[in-house]
Design a protein around this motif. Structure first.
Motif, PDB file in Angstrom:
ATOM      1  N   SER A 147      10.847  -0.502   3.374  1.00 10.77           N
ATOM      2  CA  SER A 147      10.180   0.405   4.324  1.00 10.77           C
ATOM      3  C   SER A 147       8.934  -0.315   4.834  1.00 10.77           C
ATOM      4  O   SER A 147       8.142  -0.839   4.051  1.00 10.77           O
ATOM      5  CB  SER A 147       9.829   1.726   3.658  1.00 10.77           C
ATOM      6  OG  SER A 147       9.004   1.490   2.554  1.00 10.77           O
ATOM      7  N   GLY A 182       5.180   9.277  -0.159  1.00  8.38           N
ATOM      8  CA  GLY A 182       3.968   8.559   0.266  1.00  8.38           C
ATOM      9  C   GLY A 182       4.021   7.078  -0.045  1.00  8.38           C
ATOM     10  O   GLY A 182       3.591   6.239   0.746  1.00  8.38           O
ATOM     11  N   ILE A 183       4.592   6.754  -1.182  1.00  2.50           N
ATOM     12  CA  ILE A 183       4.629   5.362  -1.608  1.00  2.50           C
ATOM     13  C   ILE A 183       5.381   4.494  -0.601  1.00  2.50           C
ATOM     14  O   ILE A 183       5.060   3.322  -0.410  1.00  2.50           O
ATOM     15  CB  ILE A 183       5.252   5.259  -3.021  1.00  2.50           C
ATOM     16  CG1 ILE A 183       5.088   3.846  -3.589  1.00  2.50           C
ATOM     17  CG2 ILE A 183       6.715   5.679  -3.015  1.00  2.50           C
ATOM     18  CD1 ILE A 183       5.421   3.748  -5.061  1.00  2.50           C
ATOM     19  N   PHE A 184       6.368   5.126   0.068  1.00  4.82           N
ATOM     20  CA  PHE A 184       7.136   4.361   1.062  1.00  4.82           C
ATOM     21  C   PHE A 184       6.395   4.272   2.391  1.00  4.82           C
ATOM     22  O   PHE A 184       6.768   3.499   3.262  1.00  4.82           O
ATOM     23  CB  PHE A 184       8.506   5.021   1.294  1.00  4.82           C
ATOM     24  CG  PHE A 184       9.261   5.271   0.008  1.00  4.82           C
ATOM     25  CD1 PHE A 184       9.478   4.236  -0.887  1.00  4.82           C
ATOM     26  CD2 PHE A 184       9.713   6.538  -0.300  1.00  4.82           C
ATOM     27  CE1 PHE A 184      10.163   4.477  -2.062  1.00  4.82           C
ATOM     28  CE2 PHE A 184      10.385   6.773  -1.476  1.00  4.82           C
ATOM     29  CZ  PHE A 184      10.613   5.741  -2.364  1.00  4.82           C
ATOM     30  N   GLN A 185       5.384   5.115   2.572  1.00  4.14           N
ATOM     31  CA  GLN A 185       4.652   5.166   3.843  1.00  4.14           C
ATOM     32  C   GLN A 185       3.368   4.351   3.768  1.00  4.14           C
ATOM     33  O   GLN A 185       2.558   4.384   4.697  1.00  4.14           O
ATOM     34  CB  GLN A 185       4.289   6.622   4.187  1.00  4.14           C
ATOM     35  CG  GLN A 185       5.441   7.607   4.114  1.00  4.14           C
ATOM     36  CD  GLN A 185       6.530   7.320   5.135  1.00  4.14           C
ATOM     37  OE1 GLN A 185       6.221   6.904   6.254  1.00  4.14           O
ATOM     38  NE2 GLN A 185       7.788   7.504   4.758  1.00  4.14           N
ATOM     39  N   GLY A 186       3.133   3.674   2.700  1.00  7.69           N
ATOM     40  CA  GLY A 186       1.920   2.874   2.585  1.00  7.69           C
ATOM     41  C   GLY A 186       0.690   3.686   2.226  1.00  7.69           C
ATOM     42  O   GLY A 186      -0.435   3.215   2.354  1.00  7.69           O
ATOM     43  N   GLU A 187       0.919   4.907   1.719  1.00  7.70           N
ATOM     44  CA  GLU A 187      -0.243   5.715   1.344  1.00  7.70           C
ATOM     45  C   GLU A 187      -0.868   5.167   0.071  1.00  7.70           C
ATOM     46  O   GLU A 187      -0.234   4.428  -0.678  1.00  7.70           O
ATOM     47  CB  GLU A 187       0.192   7.170   1.110  1.00  7.70           C
ATOM     48  CG  GLU A 187       0.556   7.910   2.373  1.00  7.70           C
ATOM     49  CD  GLU A 187       1.054   9.316   2.062  1.00  7.70           C
ATOM     50  OE1 GLU A 187       0.862   9.776   0.915  1.00  7.70           O
ATOM     51  OE2 GLU A 187       1.650   9.928   2.966  1.00  7.70           O
ATOM     52  N   ARG A 245      11.005   0.849  -1.266  1.00  6.65           N
ATOM     53  CA  ARG A 245       9.603   0.415  -1.144  1.00  6.65           C
ATOM     54  C   ARG A 245       9.509  -0.915  -0.423  1.00  6.65           C
ATOM     55  O   ARG A 245       8.681  -1.119   0.445  1.00  6.65           O
ATOM     56  CB  ARG A 245       8.987   0.260  -2.533  1.00  6.65           C
ATOM     57  CG  ARG A 245       8.302   1.505  -3.034  1.00  6.65           C
ATOM     58  CD  ARG A 245       7.981   1.346  -4.487  1.00  6.65           C
ATOM     59  NE  ARG A 245       7.062   0.243  -4.731  1.00  6.65           N
ATOM     60  CZ  ARG A 245       7.002  -0.431  -5.878  1.00  6.65           C
ATOM     61  NH1 ARG A 245       7.813  -0.127  -6.866  1.00  6.65           N
ATOM     62  NH2 ARG A 245       6.121  -1.398  -6.027  1.00  6.65           N
ATOM     63  N   LYS A 266       3.448  -3.127   0.816  1.00  8.28           N
ATOM     64  CA  LYS A 266       2.436  -3.582  -0.136  1.00  8.28           C
ATOM     65  C   LYS A 266       2.441  -2.764  -1.424  1.00  8.28           C
ATOM     66  O   LYS A 266       1.890  -3.187  -2.423  1.00  8.28           O
ATOM     67  CB  LYS A 266       1.058  -3.481   0.519  1.00  8.28           C
ATOM     68  CG  LYS A 266       0.752  -4.634   1.474  1.00  8.28           C
ATOM     69  CD  LYS A 266      -0.708  -4.564   1.870  1.00  8.28           C
ATOM     70  CE  LYS A 266      -0.832  -4.564   3.398  1.00  8.28           C
ATOM     71  NZ  LYS A 266      -2.100  -3.996   3.837  1.00  8.28           N
ATOM     72  N   HIS A 267       2.951  -1.550  -1.301  1.00  4.72           N
ATOM     73  CA  HIS A 267       2.777  -0.684  -2.465  1.00  4.72           C
ATOM     74  C   HIS A 267       4.066  -0.380  -3.178  1.00  4.72           C
ATOM     75  O   HIS A 267       4.983   0.099  -2.632  1.00  4.72           O
ATOM     76  CB  HIS A 267       2.091   0.611  -2.055  1.00  4.72           C
ATOM     77  CG  HIS A 267       0.733   0.341  -1.493  1.00  4.72           C
ATOM     78  ND1 HIS A 267      -0.271  -0.252  -2.197  1.00  4.72           N
ATOM     79  CD2 HIS A 267       0.248   0.537  -0.255  1.00  4.72           C
ATOM     80  CE1 HIS A 267      -1.325  -0.384  -1.438  1.00  4.72           C
ATOM     81  NE2 HIS A 267      -1.041   0.081  -0.246  1.00  4.72           N
ATOM     82  N   LYS A 282       6.047   0.318   6.109  1.00  9.36           N
ATOM     83  CA  LYS A 282       4.655   0.628   5.770  1.00  9.36           C
ATOM     84  C   LYS A 282       4.400   0.551   4.267  1.00  9.36           C
ATOM     85  O   LYS A 282       3.271   0.492   3.819  1.00  9.36           O
ATOM     86  CB  LYS A 282       4.298   2.027   6.267  1.00  9.36           C
ATOM     87  CG  LYS A 282       4.191   2.115   7.764  1.00  9.36           C
ATOM     88  CD  LYS A 282       3.897   3.549   8.137  1.00  9.36           C
ATOM     89  CE  LYS A 282       4.005   3.753   9.645  1.00  9.36           C
ATOM     90  NZ  LYS A 282       3.961   5.185   9.976  1.00  9.36           N
ATOM     91  N   GLY A 283       5.462   0.566   3.520  1.00 12.97           N
ATOM     92  CA  GLY A 283       5.279   0.612   2.062  1.00 12.97           C
ATOM     93  C   GLY A 283       5.358  -0.750   1.405  1.00 12.97           C
ATOM     94  O   GLY A 283       5.336  -0.861   0.189  1.00 12.97           O
ATOM     95  N   THR A 316       4.625  -1.444 -11.445  1.00 17.24           N
ATOM     96  CA  THR A 316       4.807  -2.277 -10.245  1.00 17.24           C
ATOM     97  C   THR A 316       4.371  -1.528  -8.993  1.00 17.24           C
ATOM     98  O   THR A 316       4.267  -2.121  -7.936  1.00 17.24           O
ATOM     99  CB  THR A 316       6.285  -2.687 -10.070  1.00 17.24           C
ATOM    100  OG1 THR A 316       7.044  -1.520  -9.736  1.00 17.24           O
ATOM    101  CG2 THR A 316       6.819  -3.339 -11.316  1.00 17.24           C
ATOM    102  N   THR A 317       4.151  -0.232  -9.116  1.00 17.60           N
ATOM    103  CA  THR A 317       3.707   0.510  -7.940  1.00 17.60           C
ATOM    104  C   THR A 317       2.197   0.342  -7.785  1.00 17.60           C
ATOM    105  O   THR A 317       1.516  -0.090  -8.720  1.00 17.60           O
ATOM    106  CB  THR A 317       4.038   2.011  -8.074  1.00 17.60           C
ATOM    107  OG1 THR A 317       3.237   2.547  -9.116  1.00 17.60           O
ATOM    108  CG2 THR A 317       5.502   2.222  -8.387  1.00 17.60           C
ATOM    109  N   GLY A 318       1.695   0.714  -6.590  1.00 19.77           N
ATOM    110  CA  GLY A 318       0.262   0.599  -6.396  1.00 19.77           C
ATOM    111  C   GLY A 318      -0.109  -0.824  -6.022  1.00 19.77           C
ATOM    112  O   GLY A 318       0.652  -1.519  -5.341  1.00 19.77           O
ATOM    113  N   HIS A 319      -1.243  -1.298  -6.522  1.00 17.67           N
ATOM    114  CA  HIS A 319      -1.775  -2.576  -6.050  1.00 17.67           C
ATOM    115  C   HIS A 319      -0.896  -3.737  -6.496  1.00 17.67           C
ATOM    116  O   HIS A 319      -0.284  -4.420  -5.699  1.00 17.67           O
ATOM    117  CB  HIS A 319      -3.213  -2.766  -6.547  1.00 17.67           C
ATOM    118  CG  HIS A 319      -4.071  -1.588  -6.243  1.00 17.67           C
ATOM    119  ND1 HIS A 319      -4.466  -1.261  -4.967  1.00 17.67           N
ATOM    120  CD2 HIS A 319      -4.578  -0.615  -7.053  1.00 17.67           C
ATOM    121  CE1 HIS A 319      -5.191  -0.149  -4.997  1.00 17.67           C
ATOM    122  NE2 HIS A 319      -5.274   0.255  -6.252  1.00 17.67           N
TER     123      HIS A 319
END
Lengths: 217, 544
Positions: free
Chosen positions: B538, A94-99, B535, B543-544, B540-541, A179-182
């Motif tokens: 990709s 999900g993290i790679f998909q912008g979720e 990250r 930003k995250h 779509k990812g 570093t993940t998330g916002h």
């Protein structure tokens, strides 16, 4: 359910976290020096620093254990599988998909299931391994005359060094997760200000607004 | 301004004291006044002035006459003295049953005193031991003066003439003024003990490595206890004495003294460091001394506090090769200089009578677990002549509660042996006859003579074997600021590299654990890096 800014990390908890971080860094640096990986400290300095930091950390842990149990905060660390799959899936795909991160902090569940499990393992497995082996190591001269003391010492050294490597791995992942998330800053700020977004039930919100106004913004 | 000028004044005064002291050192002749007495333990000071005793004012013409005068007041001393090893040259080890002592042993320096007493018994604390006929029950044969006279004018010469090639060394010596030396007696000073103990093995510091003439008047750097301008300990300050029996023995070392100082005022008959310093010798003023005090159960004090031996400008011999002995020029023996030691003196590197010598100074000891028990290869011990043999071997291990890690000097010598029987030999070195090696240079004859004299089996076939002897290092204690640093041992290839049986942080590691640990940390880093890259790239990812 409302997302509100709530103080989830009390002053003591923040003090605990940052002091622990500092002491662990000192222990890693001096410890790997003693192990022979670097020679930036002389051996005597490294021993003194390592021992001093270890005692301070043990003292800190004594207070933190007391705090966890008297304030019922230990409940944050009860392991659960509820939501675990979603969190694992998020970090893997999900993290790679912008979720968005699937987990929402609750007032009595400030850690996601993966965090809770990781911190619990740290507290009940890794930390005890390193401090019990460390104390055994430090007080070797008190038990040096028991049978097979040298083989036991070999084992103690093995456990202590192995645990140290594992803690290094933990720290690396722990910091990377920020570093993940916002943003890195948004992940670090709660541990500085104490405040984070928490999903409150109407009853919790009402309670905090009325009885703990300083804890909710 | 005041404190500043105070400092300047103190500095100037300090310099003045220092320069005066240095000036004293450089005087061509010693000052007329006697140096202050050394500290000799509880007996220091004494109760009588020997220059006032009538018995010592009678005319003396020989040592035994002086001894009779001594015994006329010290009525029991003769009986006491005859029990000690300086007199008997014999020691029966209570644990191994081995009969030891200079009277019996073969060493890997000049080899054997037995049969060569005419020369070697110069260091016997008695008069006239030149062969088996010496009377060990005659009190007047005791030499009181060698240990007690304090003028430095007393000396001893060989008890028998020896070969003319050797006896020339002892001609033309000034006669001894027996009244002067007799009236000068006091508690033994370092120079007294040093007469023999500094010169064991045939010369200054040859044998021990940690006992040399540099200790006669040592500076603090060389020995913090014997420091002539400081504590000024005599040997007997540590080697405490009871009825002429001394504490401290190389035949039976106390490798670990767990009794420490004992009860207040309790007399201890040991010469261990712990008997004065206790079992927690490092003052605890920070965390590190706790750890240092822990170490005393595994590490002898000497290991850290005697960082090097043969210090102070006097070299010790490390290798001796008897195989080259016996070369002559125009039929005569000779010697060669070839080593200049720290204090500027020349040392022989070859002597026809002894062979080739290798010297060393400021040497790092060998470190081994040691339980205090020495096991000797005696004249009747059989061994494999094709392998190096230890003249005195020792045991000790991490598991043994009496053992600690000790520093040693290891002496290596190629020396004569009976190749047929696989034993050491008594070599007839000293004598007026035609068989004595010193003067005649025929080792076959001298060994045959030496063995026959004591009815020992000899195959008739002599050769040379490589031998080791081990000398625990315990003197030349450096000031504390020069003690070893932790990292001298707690490091790869440190001083304790060869010491087995204990895991030492800094020295030891588990190769596999380190490998797995490094792979784990590097692997984690790569996974993080991969995760981060996916990250970032990709779409779509981002930003995250």
């Amino acid at each position: 359910m409302t997302i509100r800014r709530v103080r989830i990390f009390s002053l003591f908890e923040r003090f605990w976290h940052w002091t622990q971080m500092f002491l662990i860094l000192v222990l890693m640096f001096s410890g790997f020096g003693l192990h022979g990986f670097h020679h930036l400290l002389d051996f005597k300095q490294a021993v003194t620093l390592h021992t001093l930091a270890a005692f301070l950390l043990l003292l800190l842990w004594a207070f933190s254990i007391f705090w966890l149990f008297t304030t019922r905060n230990w409940r944050h660390f009860i392991p659960t599988v509820k939501g675990m799959w979603q969190v694992l899936r998020f970090y893997s795909f999900g993290i790679f998909q912008g979720e968005h991160h699937p987990y929402r902090k609750a007032y009595w569940r400030k850690h996601n299931p993966l965090q809770a499990l990781a911190y619990l393992m740290l507290k009940i497995v890794l930390f005890p391994l390193i401090w019990i082996s460390g104390l055994a190591y430090l007080f070797y001269f008190l038990w040096r005359d028991i049978p097979h003391a040298t083989q036991v010492l070999d084992g103690v050294a093995l456990v202590h060094t192995g645990a140290a490597f594992t803690i290094v791995v933990f720290v690396m992942i722990h910091v990377y997760m920020l570093t993940t998330g916002h943003s890195f800053k948004e992940h670090v700020m709660p541990m500085i200000s104490g405040f984070d977004d928490v999903d409150l039930s109407p009853e919790e919100e009402a309670y905090l607004l009325k009885d703990e106004p300083g804890v909710i913004r | 301004m005041r404190p500043f000028s105070g400092h300047v004044l103190a500095f100037l005064l300090g310099t003045l004291v220092l320069t005066t002291a240095q000036a004293t050192d450089q005087w061509p002749t010693p000052p007329a006044s006697k140096p202050p007495d050394q500290v000799s333990g509880p007996l220091t000071g004494g109760t009588g002035d020997h220059s006032k005793y009538e018995a010592l004012k009678q005319p003396f013409s020989s040592g035994p006459e002086v001894t009779k005068a001594c015994l006329s007041c010290h009525t029991e001393t003769g009986k006491h003295f005859m029990k000690n090893i300086h007199w008997t040259w014999e020691y029966r080890n209570p644990e191994t049953g081995q009969l030891l002592g200079k009277k019996h042993l073969v060493n890997n320096f000049c080899t054997n005193a037995r049969g060569n007493e005419g020369m070697c018994a110069q260091c016997h604390a008695g008069y006239g031991w030149k062969d088996e006929s010496f009377d060990f029950s005659d009190e007047t044969n005791i030499d009181c003066l060698v240990c007690h006279e304090t003028t430095g004018t007393y000396y001893k010469t060989p008890n028998s003439e020896g070969s003319p090639a050797c006896s020339v060394m002892f001609e033309d010596m000034a006669p001894i003024d027996y009244n002067l030396v007799a009236q000068s007696v006091g508690l033994p000073q370092r120079a007294n003990c040093g007469t023999c103990h500094f010169h064991g093995g045939g010369g200054d510091n040859v044998k021990h490595g940690d006992l040399s003439s540099a200790l006669t008047n040592p500076p603090r750097d060389l020995d913090v206890h014997m420091d002539a301008k400081g504590l000024n300990f005599a040997c007997t300050a540590c080697h405490i004495t009871k009825s002429h029996i001394w504490a401290g023995s190389r035949y039976h070392v106390i490798a670990k003294d767990e009794k420490g100082t004992g009860k207040p005022g309790e007399r201890r008959d040991v010469a261990t460091c712990e008997s004065c310093h206790g079992n927690e010798p490092h003052p605890v003023d920070s965390l590190a001394p706790f750890k240092l005090n822990d170490h005393i159960s595994s590490v002898a004090c000497q290991t850290c506090h005697i960082p090097e031996y043969a210090r102070g400008g006097v070299a010790t011999e490390t290798d001796w090769d008897w195989r080259t002995a016996g070369k002559t020029r125009n039929g005569e023996g000779y010697h060669e200089h070839g080593y200049t030691q720290g204090n500027g003196e020349e040392r022989y590197t070859y002597k026809s009578i002894k062979g080739t010598f290798t010297y060393g100074e400021n040497l790092v000891p060998l470190y081994r677990w040691f339980d205090g028990q020495m096991n000797y290869t005696t004249i009747d011990t059989k061994f494999d002549v094709t392998k190096p043999v230890a003249i005195n071997d020792f045991t000790g291990s991490r598991e043994d509660p009496r053992s600690r890690i000790w520093p040693f000097k290891r002496m290596t010598t190629w020396m004569p042996a009976d190749m047929g029987n696989g034993t050491l030999v008594y070599n007839h070195l000293w004598g007026q006859d035609e068989d004595s090696y010193w003067g005649n240079y025929d080792m076959g004859k001298s060994i045959a003579h030496g063995m026959k004299a004591f009815n020992l089996p000899y195959s008739g076939e002599y050769g040379f074997v490589k031998t080791y002897s081990y000398w625990p290092i315990t003197h030349m204690v450096a000031p504390k600021e020069q003690a070893l640093d932790c990292a001298d041992c707690h490091s790869k290839n440190g001083r304790l590299q060869g010491v087995e049986g204990v895991y030492m942080p800094g020295r030891d590691n588990n190769r596999w654990l380190d490998l797995i640990g490094i792979i784990a940390v590097a692997g984690t880093f790569l996974v993080i890096l991969g995760h981060a890259l996916v990250r970032i790239f990709s779409p779509k990812g981002a930003k995250h």
